[in-house]
Enzyme design. Structure first.
Site, PDB file in Angstrom:
ATOM      1  N   SER A 171     -11.691  -4.547  26.362  1.00 46.16           N
ATOM      2  CA  SER A 171     -11.902  -4.491  24.931  1.00 46.16           C
ATOM      3  C   SER A 171     -13.281  -3.890  24.707  1.00 46.16           C
ATOM      4  O   SER A 171     -14.282  -4.432  25.187  1.00 46.16           O
ATOM      5  CB  SER A 171     -11.832  -5.906  24.349  1.00 46.16           C
TER       6      SER A 171
ATOM      7  N   LYS B  39      -8.714  -1.051  24.819  1.00 43.70           N
ATOM      8  CA  LYS B  39      -8.640  -1.504  23.428  1.00 43.70           C
ATOM      9  C   LYS B  39      -9.963  -1.168  22.773  1.00 43.70           C
ATOM     10  O   LYS B  39     -11.022  -1.432  23.336  1.00 43.70           O
ATOM     11  CB  LYS B  39      -8.376  -3.014  23.426  1.00 43.70           C
TER      12      LYS B  39
ATOM     13  N   LYS C  98     -12.253  -1.540  19.158  1.00 36.15           N
ATOM     14  CA  LYS C  98     -12.352  -2.251  17.885  1.00 36.15           C
ATOM     15  C   LYS C  98     -12.435  -1.248  16.754  1.00 36.15           C
ATOM     16  O   LYS C  98     -13.086  -0.195  16.891  1.00 36.15           O
ATOM     17  CB  LYS C  98     -13.615  -3.133  17.897  1.00 36.15           C
TER      18      LYS C  98
ATOM     19  N   ASP D  31      -8.007  -2.905  17.681  1.00 35.70           N
ATOM     20  CA  ASP D  31      -8.074  -4.285  17.168  1.00 35.70           C
ATOM     21  C   ASP D  31      -8.977  -4.314  15.938  1.00 35.70           C
ATOM     22  O   ASP D  31     -10.159  -3.963  16.012  1.00 35.70           O
ATOM     23  CB  ASP D  31      -8.641  -5.212  18.261  1.00 35.70           C
TER      24      ASP D  31
ATOM     25  N   GLU E 105      -3.856  -4.517  16.664  1.00 28.16           N
ATOM     26  CA  GLU E 105      -4.024  -5.966  16.719  1.00 28.16           C
ATOM     27  C   GLU E 105      -4.635  -6.483  15.416  1.00 28.16           C
ATOM     28  O   GLU E 105      -5.639  -5.955  14.936  1.00 28.16           O
ATOM     29  CB  GLU E 105      -4.933  -6.294  17.919  1.00 28.16           C
TER      30      GLU E 105
ATOM     31  N   ASP F   7      -3.143 -11.799  16.651  1.00 20.56           N
ATOM     32  CA  ASP F   7      -4.132 -12.576  17.399  1.00 20.56           C
ATOM     33  C   ASP F   7      -4.476 -13.797  16.535  1.00 20.56           C
ATOM     34  O   ASP F   7      -3.838 -14.852  16.631  1.00 20.56           O
ATOM     35  CB  ASP F   7      -5.353 -11.682  17.685  1.00 20.56           C
TER      36      ASP F   7
ATOM     37  N   LYS G 129      -4.458 -16.548  23.184  1.00 24.44           N
ATOM     38  CA  LYS G 129      -5.779 -17.013  23.616  1.00 24.44           C
ATOM     39  C   LYS G 129      -5.698 -18.513  23.784  1.00 24.44           C
ATOM     40  O   LYS G 129      -5.289 -19.236  22.868  1.00 24.44           O
ATOM     41  CB  LYS G 129      -6.851 -16.668  22.587  1.00 24.44           C
TER      42      LYS G 129
ATOM     43  N   GLY H 244      -9.194 -12.343  25.150  1.00 17.46           N
ATOM     44  CA  GLY H 244     -10.466 -12.835  25.666  1.00 17.46           C
ATOM     45  C   GLY H 244     -11.421 -13.160  24.531  1.00 17.46           C
ATOM     46  O   GLY H 244     -11.245 -12.691  23.406  1.00 17.46           O
TER      47      GLY H 244
HETATM   48  O1  OSB Z   1     -10.274 -10.248  18.687  1.00 22.41           O
HETATM   49  O2  OSB Z   1      -9.853 -10.146  20.742  1.00 22.41           O
HETATM   50  C1  OSB Z   1     -10.666 -10.348  19.836  1.00 22.41           C
HETATM   51  C2  OSB Z   1     -14.139 -10.963  21.300  1.00 22.41           C
HETATM   52  C3  OSB Z   1     -14.619 -11.909  20.419  1.00 22.41           C
HETATM   53  C4  OSB Z   1     -13.834 -12.299  19.366  1.00 22.41           C
HETATM   54  C5  OSB Z   1     -12.568 -11.760  19.181  1.00 22.41           C
HETATM   55  C6  OSB Z   1     -12.061 -10.831  20.070  1.00 22.41           C
HETATM   56  C7  OSB Z   1     -12.882 -10.409  21.126  1.00 22.41           C
HETATM   57  C8  OSB Z   1     -12.506  -9.373  22.082  1.00 22.41           C
HETATM   58  C9  OSB Z   1     -13.186  -9.411  23.415  1.00 22.41           C
HETATM   59  O3  OSB Z   1     -11.751  -8.458  21.823  1.00 22.41           O
HETATM   60  C10 OSB Z   1     -12.276  -9.613  24.557  1.00 22.41           C
HETATM   61  C11 OSB Z   1     -13.092  -9.865  25.809  1.00 22.41           C
HETATM   62  O4  OSB Z   1     -13.464  -8.893  26.441  1.00 22.41           O
HETATM   63  O5  OSB Z   1     -13.372 -11.033  26.131  1.00 22.41           O
HETATM   64 MG    MG Z   2      -8.267  -9.680  18.658  1.00 24.31          MG
END
Ligand code: OSB
Ligand code: MG
Length: 371
Positions: free
Chosen positions: A138, A164, A166, A191, A216, A241, A265, A293
């Site tokens: 991510s 992925k 953001k 995401d 996402e 999510d 999660k 994550g």
């Molecule tokens: O939306 O998946 C998410 C990190 C913090 C809060 C929300 C998210 C995330 C990530 C990081 O996308 C995923 C990771 O590398 O741990």
């Molecule tokens: Mg997410």
């Protein structure tokens, strides 16, 4: 044989991230993580509360998690002869919300139970069908597009199976167009962390041309119905999510066609018991899942690896190498990812990694024991 937990030790650790992480709700430079140690018969089990530093991803944060675990969850699991870790969820189900705080304790009890019986956590939860898990990364919002492209290149070269990125309004269509042009064939997804509303349908439809695996959580964190409307107007699959906190909600979202994929999660759903139920309901409906994550330390990461061995985790998750987050992790060995983008599932007792106690001590900023 039941588990009689003698004490719960709460620790807050402070660890700077190797690189800042930016989502639509803000930028994080360092983590303040609540860890949970549960002790019975001289054996310790470890869990991690996956809440962020602020109540922006969901309503939980480091401070709320500390109080909920100390004052509400720990007293409910101490001294009772729990039959097994499965009971933890029901012993704390009278608490409204705070699933990450509850899930951190639940995960610690699973680790304890499996360390005590000598089996691996992955096997015990009914996974273990897989000896390695597929990994994606991510990548947060960057200061510039070239910086993002450079980061993607690094991760693709390291072998990660999907990228992925953001997104948020203003860092979406044009940025993804450039990323796609630079990497025409990678498995790519976006995401939004709830940054859009139904007023943005036109904008989101523009993403359909980029062959994304999924988008996402584009809409509000608590809004399944709006996602139904959006999914009907998008070719790209929606992955939920934030919206999915229970198997019941997962089933509702699937039946209503709010999503075609679910990110599970552990903390967001309150631990392994519910995560398995979400997994099962998705599997029954032919909906693939993957493991999300929360910028975890090695403890949360190790739990995520075990979870990812369940059969319907068929897509690469956001579970990646320790070194992407930390100069040094609090477990040994650190989590490593192979050149083909996989993590080998450890086979030792519990979650299969050891705690680096000296290092843990050096990053601990607060500690309290409930007994
Ligand atoms: O939306 O998946 C998410 C990190 C913090 C809060 C929300 C998210 C995330 C990530 C990081 O996308 C995923 C990771 O590398 O741990
Ligand atoms: Mg997410």
């Amino acid at each position: 044989m039941g588990i009689k937990i003698e004490r719960v030790v709460l620790r807050q650790i402070r660890m700077p991230l190797v690189h800042f992480f930016e989502t639509s709700f803000g930028r994080t430079y360092e983590r303040q993580i609540v860890l949970v140690e549960v002790v019975a018969d001289g054996i310790s089990g470890w869990g991690e509360v996956t809440a962020g530093e602020n109540p922006f991803y969901n309503e939980e944060w480091t401070e709320s998690a500390w109080l909920i675990v100390r004052d509400y969850v720990a007293p409910r699991v101490l001294k009772y002869d729990l039959l097994g870790p499965e009971e933890t969820a029901s012993r704390t189900s009278h608490i409204r919300g705070h699933l990450m705080a509850r899930g951190g304790v639940e995960a610690a009890i699973w680790d304890l139970a499996t360390r005590r019986s000598g089996v691996s956590l992955a096997k015990q939860i009914g996974g273990g069908s897989r000896t390695e898990i597929g990994c994606g990364v991510s990548i947060g919002i960057q200061d510039s597009v070239p910086q993002l492209i450079k980061k993607i290149e690094t991760e693709v070269n390291a072998g990660y199976q999907r990228i992925k990125m953001k997104i948020k309004p203003g860092w979406d269509v044009d940025v993804i167009r450039e990323v796609r042009a630079a990497f025409p064939n990678i498995r790519l997804m976006a995401d939004a962390n709830s940054a859009y509303t139904l007023a943005d349908v036109d904008r989101l439809q523009k993403l359909d041309e980029f062959n994304l695996m999924m988008i996402e959580q584009p809409l509000a964190h608590d809004e399944i119905i709006d996602h139904v409307q959006l999914q009907a107007q998008l070719k790209t699959p929606i992955c939920l999510d934030e919206c999915i906190r229970s198997a019941h909600q997962a089933e509702q979202a699937i039946r209503l066609k709010a999503c075609r994929i679910i990110n599970i999660k552990l903390g967001r759903v309150g631990g392994f018991y519910e995560a398995k139920r979400v997994h099962d309901v998705a599997e029954a409906h032919g909906i693939p899942v993957w493991c999300g994550g929360m910028l975890e330390s090695g403890i949360g990461r190790a739990h995520n690896i075990a979870l990812s061995t369940l059969k319907n985790f068929v897509l690469p998750g956001d579970v990646s190498a320790s070194k992407r987050y930390w100069a040094r992790d609090i477990i040994t060995p650190a989590v490593e990812v192979s050149a083909k983008g996989t993590i080998t599932v450890p086979t030792g007792p519990g979650f299969g990694y050891e705690i680096d106690h000296d290092f843990l001590k050096s990053v601990t900023v607060r500690e309290e024991t409930v007994s």
